[in-house]
Write a protein that holds these residues in place. Structure first.
Motif, PDB file in Angstrom:
ATOM      1  N   ARG A 216       0.915  -1.352  -0.034  1.00 32.71           N
ATOM      2  CA  ARG A 216      -0.166  -0.047  -0.264  1.00 32.71           C
ATOM      3  C   ARG A 216       0.870   0.949   0.136  1.00 32.71           C
ATOM      4  O   ARG A 216       0.713   1.790  -0.530  1.00 32.71           O
ATOM      5  N   TYR A 247      -4.620  -0.895 -12.362  1.00 34.81           N
ATOM      6  CA  TYR A 247      -6.335  -1.698 -11.942  1.00 34.81           C
ATOM      7  C   TYR A 247      -6.408  -2.183 -12.962  1.00 34.81           C
ATOM      8  O   TYR A 247      -7.262  -2.652 -13.023  1.00 34.81           O
ATOM      9  N   LYS A 272      -5.767   5.201  -3.917  1.00 37.23           N
ATOM     10  CA  LYS A 272      -5.485   4.211  -2.658  1.00 37.23           C
ATOM     11  C   LYS A 272      -6.935   2.915  -3.056  1.00 37.23           C
ATOM     12  O   LYS A 272      -6.475   2.246  -3.185  1.00 37.23           O
ATOM     13  N   ALA A 273      -7.725   3.190  -4.617  1.00 37.24           N
ATOM     14  CA  ALA A 273      -7.964   2.426  -5.313  1.00 37.24           C
ATOM     15  C   ALA A 273      -7.339   1.248  -6.123  1.00 37.24           C
ATOM     16  O   ALA A 273      -7.547   0.294  -5.658  1.00 37.24           O
ATOM     17  N   ASP A 276      -6.135  -0.968  -3.320  1.00 39.73           N
ATOM     18  CA  ASP A 276      -6.822  -1.937  -2.760  1.00 39.73           C
ATOM     19  C   ASP A 276      -6.769  -3.207  -3.522  1.00 39.73           C
ATOM     20  O   ASP A 276      -7.099  -4.187  -3.212  1.00 39.73           O
ATOM     21  N   VAL A 277      -6.728  -2.826  -5.165  1.00 39.75           N
ATOM     22  CA  VAL A 277      -6.945  -4.400  -5.922  1.00 39.75           C
ATOM     23  C   VAL A 277      -5.991  -5.285  -6.122  1.00 39.75           C
ATOM     24  O   VAL A 277      -5.574  -6.176  -5.555  1.00 39.75           O
ATOM     25  N   CYS A 279      -3.846  -4.914  -2.680  1.00 36.45           N
ATOM     26  CA  CYS A 279      -3.584  -5.823  -1.845  1.00 36.45           C
ATOM     27  C   CYS A 279      -5.014  -6.916  -2.238  1.00 36.45           C
ATOM     28  O   CYS A 279      -4.498  -8.136  -1.262  1.00 36.45           O
ATOM     29  N   ALA A 280      -5.611  -6.844  -2.113  1.00 36.04           N
ATOM     30  CA  ALA A 280      -6.832  -8.294  -2.218  1.00 36.04           C
ATOM     31  C   ALA A 280      -6.608  -9.141  -3.415  1.00 36.04           C
ATOM     32  O   ALA A 280      -6.103 -10.206  -2.584  1.00 36.04           O
TER      33      ALA A 280
END
Ligand code: AQP
Length: 329
Positions: A216, A247, A272-273, A276-277, A279-280
């Motif tokens: 992150r 992304y 941030k978006a 998020d993807v 890290c997921a």
């Protein structure tokens, strides 16, 4: 129609997000309808100095990530290049059909050699694309999924195969085709988006085994530009374009769709978006990787893979030897 699909990764470092997006995640989709060979190109890892323990650990990690990405050893043949001596044998033979002129044009060699002192450039680094051609031709591979950086090597392989077939007036080798995804074929470094993300030069890389907090942080501090518009423009906005590529690949959407999602957003919200993807994706991948490591199946997978691969590779070498006049029974 069932085809032979082959790809490999060299264990020169810890796998990074570019390896995952450009290569790894695409392998499993072939295994239901094709004959898939996926190997760890460990002989290629010797082309630059590497610590033996690091090489060993990287090798096991790649096998574990192959399995974590959904490759099924009952469908795909997963093996080590060094477990199948036919790779070295065919590599030696093919070296006689490659020209210095074409070898001198290999951009990956030029890039890597430019970072070394002239006196320490190993011959293996120079001849590596010939061994890679042997890797492909041994299995009669038609489809070779790779990232953009490997396209030139697959083209050299095609040239060698065509030259060889022409010289002996028979179709000894199948002519392979590089298959490159439209997006994600070249993921760039987060700290210098004009440079490819590369496992042997991990500055600005996201490693598949990285701690998610660190991931992150790397994404939030990725180099961008002074504008405030999330728009794909590789020339003028390489950082944002790279993040958009990451992304869209991980979300399985087009770049245009990704751009639309972030109209009017500032870079902080966009990053941030992306974080998020990423890290997921990594969280899921790391959980599967841990399961594989705990299951202890790696040695068994490699043994079975080497046996299956050797059978086919040895047949090819035998065929080649016969054609060129080497004495074989
Ligand atoms: N940054 C990248 N973006 C998209 N695809 C990539 N690949 C590598 N980096 C990116 C693809 O991953 C596969 C593995 O290739 P390799 O291990 O044979 O070596 P490489 O292409 O040279 O990859 P690296 O990470 O840059 O390794 P080093 O640093 O050792 O040279 C290939 O399909 C490649 O295209």
């Amino acid at each position: 129609m069932e085809q032979v699909v082959l790809s490999g990764i060299k264990p020169t470092g810890q796998l990074q997000l570019g390896n995952y997006i450009g290569a790894l995640r695409n392998f499993a989709k072939y295994q239901d309808d094709n004959q898939v060979f996926v190997f760890i190109a460990d002989l290629h890892a010797l082309t630059l100095p590497i610590d033996p323990q690091v090489l060993y650990n990287n090798t096991r990690d790649i096998v574990a990530f192959y399995l974590a990405c959904g490759l099924d050893p009952n469908k795909a043949t997963i093996f080590l290049q060094s477990d199948v001596p036919a790779h070295s044998e065919l590599g030696t033979i093919l070296g006689n059909y490659a020209y210095m002129g074409e070898m001198n044009r290999m951009t990956q060699f030029k890039e890597k050699a430019s970072k070394l002192n002239d006196k320490s450039i190993g011959l293996g680094l120079y001849t590596y694309p010939v061994l890679m051609a042997a890797d492909i031709l041994l299995y009669n591979a038609k489809t070779v999924p790779v990232g953009e950086d490997q396209k030139q090597h697959v083209e050299l392989c095609r040239n060698l195969a065509e030259r060889f077939n022409h010289r002996y007036k028979q179709d000894v080798f199948t002519i392979p085709t590089p298959v490159i995804n439209k997006t994600g074929a070249r993921i760039m470094s987060l700290s210098d988006p004009t440079k490819k993300m590369s496992k042997s030069d991990p500055k600005g890389d996201i490693l598949l085994k990285d701690d998610l907090k660190a991931v992150r942080k790397k994404i939030m501090s990725a180099v961008t530009d002074l504008e405030c518009e999330v728009r794909y423009d590789k020339e003028n906005k390489p950082g944002i374009s790279n993040l958009l590529t990451i992304y869209s690949c991980l979300k399985d959407i087009t770049i245009e769709e990704a751009e639309k999602e972030f109209i009017g957003c500032n870079y902080g919200t966009f990053k941030k978006a992306v974080a998020d993807v990423v890290c997921a994706t990594l969280e899921e991948l790391q959980a599967k990787y841990n399961q594989v490591i705990e299951s202890g199946i790696i040695d068994e997978v490699l043994q079975k893979g080497a046996e299956k691969a050797s059978k086919i590779a040895n047949e090819t070498v035998k065929r080649v030897k016969k054609v060129i006049g080497l004495y074989t029974k």
